[in-house]
Design an enzyme around this catalytic site. Structure first.
Site, PDB file in Angstrom:
ATOM      1  N   SER A  95       0.836  -1.199   0.000  1.00 35.48           N
ATOM      2  CA  SER A  95       0.000   0.000   0.000  1.00 35.48           C
ATOM      3  C   SER A  95       0.869   1.246   0.000  1.00 35.48           C
ATOM      4  O   SER A  95       1.950   1.258   0.604  1.00 35.48           O
ATOM      5  CB  SER A  95      -0.862  -0.008   1.266  1.00 35.48           C
ATOM      6  OG  SER A  95      -1.484   1.234   1.447  1.00 35.48           O
ATOM      7  N   TYR A 124      -1.861  -1.086  10.852  1.00 32.24           N
ATOM      8  CA  TYR A 124      -2.169  -1.653   9.537  1.00 32.24           C
ATOM      9  C   TYR A 124      -1.016  -1.411   8.563  1.00 32.24           C
ATOM     10  O   TYR A 124      -0.515  -2.323   7.893  1.00 32.24           O
ATOM     11  CB  TYR A 124      -3.473  -1.046   8.978  1.00 32.24           C
ATOM     12  CG  TYR A 124      -3.576  -1.155   7.484  1.00 32.24           C
ATOM     13  CD1 TYR A 124      -3.829  -2.382   6.884  1.00 32.24           C
ATOM     14  CD2 TYR A 124      -3.370  -0.034   6.653  1.00 32.24           C
ATOM     15  CE1 TYR A 124      -3.877  -2.489   5.499  1.00 32.24           C
ATOM     16  CE2 TYR A 124      -3.418  -0.146   5.287  1.00 32.24           C
ATOM     17  CZ  TYR A 124      -3.668  -1.362   4.706  1.00 32.24           C
ATOM     18  OH  TYR A 124      -3.704  -1.479   3.348  1.00 32.24           O
ATOM     19  N   LYS A 129       2.021  -3.950   6.501  1.00 27.08           N
ATOM     20  CA  LYS A 129       2.433  -3.943   5.081  1.00 27.08           C
ATOM     21  C   LYS A 129       3.943  -3.727   4.975  1.00 27.08           C
ATOM     22  O   LYS A 129       4.633  -4.389   4.189  1.00 27.08           O
ATOM     23  CB  LYS A 129       1.692  -2.836   4.320  1.00 27.08           C
ATOM     24  CG  LYS A 129       0.189  -3.061   4.200  1.00 27.08           C
ATOM     25  CD  LYS A 129      -0.143  -4.250   3.326  1.00 27.08           C
ATOM     26  CE  LYS A 129      -1.622  -4.507   3.197  1.00 27.08           C
ATOM     27  NZ  LYS A 129      -1.952  -5.773   2.544  1.00 27.08           N
TER      28      LYS A 129
END
Ligand code: UD1
Length: 338
Positions: A124, A148, A152
């Site tokens: 992302s 979050y 990644k």
């Protein structure tokens, strides 16, 4: 090729499975259905004229993964499965690290045992964090700002270390900007559970009458109209980016990183206006306080994906809104029977 797709019933996963089937690949989907519906895959099969195989399993379950690799003999993996809500990740970080990071490790161990060492990973733009100037370029230092995003970033690190440890691995890290839109058939699309966190799904639910009005988070940013700028990318362009990355890996070893974005910033109010145009009637909104953690503006430098993969976005903001609206209008409650 025969490709194992984790998270293949989700929003980006289902569009990518369709693109893979249309390109002539065979697909096996592994998904635990926590955040998605098997109906998506049924409709993908309808659209493609042939089915993907489906294994209901969690990526943290190595025995189930081993069985899927033995039963289906894939040659490569596209890895979408993961939890993805920023706010939720702050409250339940262990669930995020377990599902996303530990789940990826179990997937990679299972791949290694079955000598499958080609993987395309869903990363992302959030990994660029708050200190990089826009547009983002792949070589910049990364530093995510929430659990979050850190999952990644950590998975990118794990994959980079793995690629460095053994030249047989072929790894693509795809940094997505803001995926929106739907397949033009209106049969598959994004179906968020509960209140949507992201802009376009929220606008679409206001337009279809499920929510009263859009709250525009912040009207006083230092941007042309005071609202945040993001790089929106049509989900079918994004799906095609995965096929391009997979093709690249068939004759390139090592670890590769690409931004998948358009290279253009669009404001919240511009997106709202484009969606109103697609719907053909006004969509109520009001300016609300800023959302904590939001950056004023960022977009991709997509030139590496163009140079290496021959890929760039071809679908406009107008198409994103028209396609997203067709999906929402035809499926007001998403995949749930209405
Ligand atoms: C968000 C996540 C990002 C994640 C991405 C996944 C945050 C801070 N960032 O990105 O880490 O990778 O989703 O898709 O959550 N907006 C409104 N009203 C709304 C919803 C959004 O005004 O109801 C605005 C936001 O303030 C932002 C823009 O719309 O300026 C886009 O928001 P969103 O769709 O949530 O994407 P990001 O914040 O870019």
């Amino acid at each position: 090729m025969r490709i194992l797709v984790t998270g293949g019933t989700g929003y980006i996963g289902s569009h990518t499975v369709l693109t893979l089937l249309e390109a002539g690949h065979d697909v096996v989907v592994v998904d635990n259905l926590v955040n998605s519906s098997p109906e998506a895959l049924r409709r993908v099969g309808e659209l493609a004229g042939r089915e993907a195989a489906f294994v209901e399993a969690d990526i943290t379950d190595e025995a189930a993964l081993d069985a899927a690799f033995s039963d289906h003999s894939p040659e490569a993996v596209i890895h979408f499965a993961g939890l993805k809500a920023v706010g939720e990740s702050v409250g339940i970080p262990l669930d995020y690290y377990h599902n996303n990071v530990a789940g990826t490790i179990s997937l990679l161990r299972s791949m290694d045992r079955h000598a499958v060492r080609t993987i395309v990973f869903s990363s992302s733009a959030t990994v660029y964090g708050e200190h990089n100037p826009t547009p983002y370029v792949e070589k910049m230092e990364i530093g995510a700002m929430n659990p979050y995003g850190r999952t990644k970033e950590q998975i990118e690190d794990i994959l980079s270390d793995l690629g460095a440890s053994d030249p047989r691995w072929r790894i693509a890290l795809l940094r997505y900007f803001n995926p929106v839109g739907a397949h033009p058939s209106g049969r598959i699309g994004e179906d968020p559970q509960g209140i949507p966190n992201n802009l376009v799904p929220f606008i679409a639910q206001v337009a279809v009458g499920r929510r009263e009005k859009l709250m525009v988070f912040g009207g006083d940013y230092d941007t042309p109209d005071g609202t945040c700028l993001r790089d929106y990318i049509h989900v079918v362009d994004l799906a095609e980016g995965h096929v391009a990355a997979l093709n690249y890996l068939t004759d390139h070893e090592g670890v590769h990183r690409w931004n998948l974005g358009s290279g253009t910033g669009t404001s919240v109010l511009e997106m709202h206006a484009a969606f109103e145009k697609a719907v053909g009637s006004p969509i109520p909104y009001e300016i609300a306080p800023r959302r904590p953690g939001d950056l004023p503006a960022f977009w991709a430098d997509p030139s590496a994906a163009l140079a290496d993969l021959g890929w760039s976005t071809v679908r406009t903001v107008e198409q994103m809104c028209e396609d997203h609206w067709r999906w929402q209008k035809n499926n007001p409650m998403g995949y749930a029977p209405s």
